[in-house]
Design an enzyme around this catalytic site. Structure first.
Site, PDB file in Angstrom:
ATOM      1  N   HIS A  87       0.819  -1.211   0.000  1.00 11.52           N
ATOM      2  CA  HIS A  87       0.000   0.000   0.000  1.00 11.52           C
ATOM      3  C   HIS A  87       0.857   1.267   0.000  1.00 11.52           C
ATOM      4  O   HIS A  87       2.024   1.254   0.415  1.00 11.52           O
ATOM      5  CB  HIS A  87      -0.934  -0.007   1.200  1.00 11.52           C
ATOM      6  CG  HIS A  87      -2.014  -1.041   1.075  1.00 11.52           C
ATOM      7  ND1 HIS A  87      -3.014  -1.179   1.991  1.00 11.52           N
ATOM      8  CD2 HIS A  87      -2.252  -1.982   0.119  1.00 11.52           C
ATOM      9  CE1 HIS A  87      -3.828  -2.150   1.618  1.00 11.52           C
ATOM     10  NE2 HIS A  87      -3.369  -2.661   0.488  1.00 11.52           N
TER      11      HIS A  87
ATOM     12  N   GLU B  99       0.737   4.027   1.779  1.00 14.94           N
ATOM     13  CA  GLU B  99       1.202   4.482   3.093  1.00 14.94           C
ATOM     14  C   GLU B  99       2.399   3.657   3.546  1.00 14.94           C
ATOM     15  O   GLU B  99       3.383   4.204   4.051  1.00 14.94           O
ATOM     16  CB  GLU B  99       0.094   4.338   4.151  1.00 14.94           C
ATOM     17  CG  GLU B  99      -1.204   5.017   3.799  1.00 14.94           C
ATOM     18  CD  GLU B  99      -2.221   4.075   3.164  1.00 14.94           C
ATOM     19  OE1 GLU B  99      -3.376   4.081   3.609  1.00 14.94           O
ATOM     20  OE2 GLU B  99      -1.853   3.341   2.233  1.00 14.94           O
TER      21      GLU B  99
ATOM     22  N   CYS C 153      -6.226   1.183   5.435  1.00 13.02           N
ATOM     23  CA  CYS C 153      -6.681  -0.105   5.952  1.00 13.02           C
ATOM     24  C   CYS C 153      -6.128  -0.291   7.369  1.00 13.02           C
ATOM     25  O   CYS C 153      -5.266   0.460   7.819  1.00 13.02           O
ATOM     26  CB  CYS C 153      -6.234  -1.238   5.027  1.00 13.02           C
ATOM     27  SG  CYS C 153      -4.478  -1.650   5.138  1.00 13.02           S
TER      28      CYS C 153
ATOM     29  N   CYS D 269      -2.280  -0.661   7.499  1.00 15.09           N
ATOM     30  CA  CYS D 269      -1.571   0.611   7.297  1.00 15.09           C
ATOM     31  C   CYS D 269      -1.734   1.518   8.506  1.00 15.09           C
ATOM     32  O   CYS D 269      -0.807   2.237   8.881  1.00 15.09           O
ATOM     33  CB  CYS D 269      -2.053   1.293   6.023  1.00 15.09           C
ATOM     34  SG  CYS D 269      -1.412   0.505   4.527  1.00 15.09           S
TER      35      CYS D 269
END
Length: 161
Positions: free
Chosen positions: A79, A81, A117, A120
């Site tokens: 992801h 992040e 999410c 993250c």
């Protein structure tokens, strides 16, 4: 024409970073800023050396009709992040702000109400990031104080906080 507000300036950059995303479902871009200096950037895509979904023209979660926000362990991507945090030193992320934008790969339109999410969020907490600013429209955004994510522990069953 007036000067762009600082939050939207950084969100514009995060949205541009999202253009590097290789995900077929969502394009996320993230930047970490501390003391008005960009520390790191990240976008969602396959780990280095692995084929990207956009190159394979295949998404496991899409093929399995998995709703957005579920079963991330099946996703090929790291992801945005997480990629930004991986690229930064923790001493630089302490007290910083993460700016994030998400667009639809098919249309390029911003996807409002997107968020990090749970995995993250845990990484953001451990990196010592203080705030997350998430773009909803070209001028509107939400600010999340990471302390809220710490207090509202989504890893516990309801009623256990």
């Amino acid at each position: 024409m007036g000067r762009v507000e600082k939050e939207n300036y950084y969100l514009d950059i995060a949205q541009t970073v999202a253009e590097r995303s290789t995900c077929l479902r969502r394009r996320y871009g993230a930047i970490i800023v501390r003391n008005d200096e960009i520390i790191a950037t990240g976008y969602n895509g396959a780990p280095r050396g692995r084929k990207n979904c956009v190159d394979l023209n295949y998404c496991t979660r899409e093929a399995m009709n998995i709703p957005s926000g579920q079963r991330y362990e099946l996703c090929r991507s790291v992801h945005a992040e997480a990629n930004a945090i991986i690229s930064a030193a923790r001493r630089d992320t302490l007290g910083s702000t993460l700016y994030m934008a998400c667009t639809d790969p098919a249309t390029g339109a911003l996807i409002p109400n997107s968020t990090s999410c749970t995995m993250c969020r845990r990484q953001i907490i451990n990196a010592g990031i203080q705030r997350v600013v998430i773009r909803d429209t070209p001028t509107d955004y939400r600010v999340v104080e990471v302390e809220e994510w710490i207090r509202e522990d989504d890893s516990l069953p309801p009623g256990q906080i």
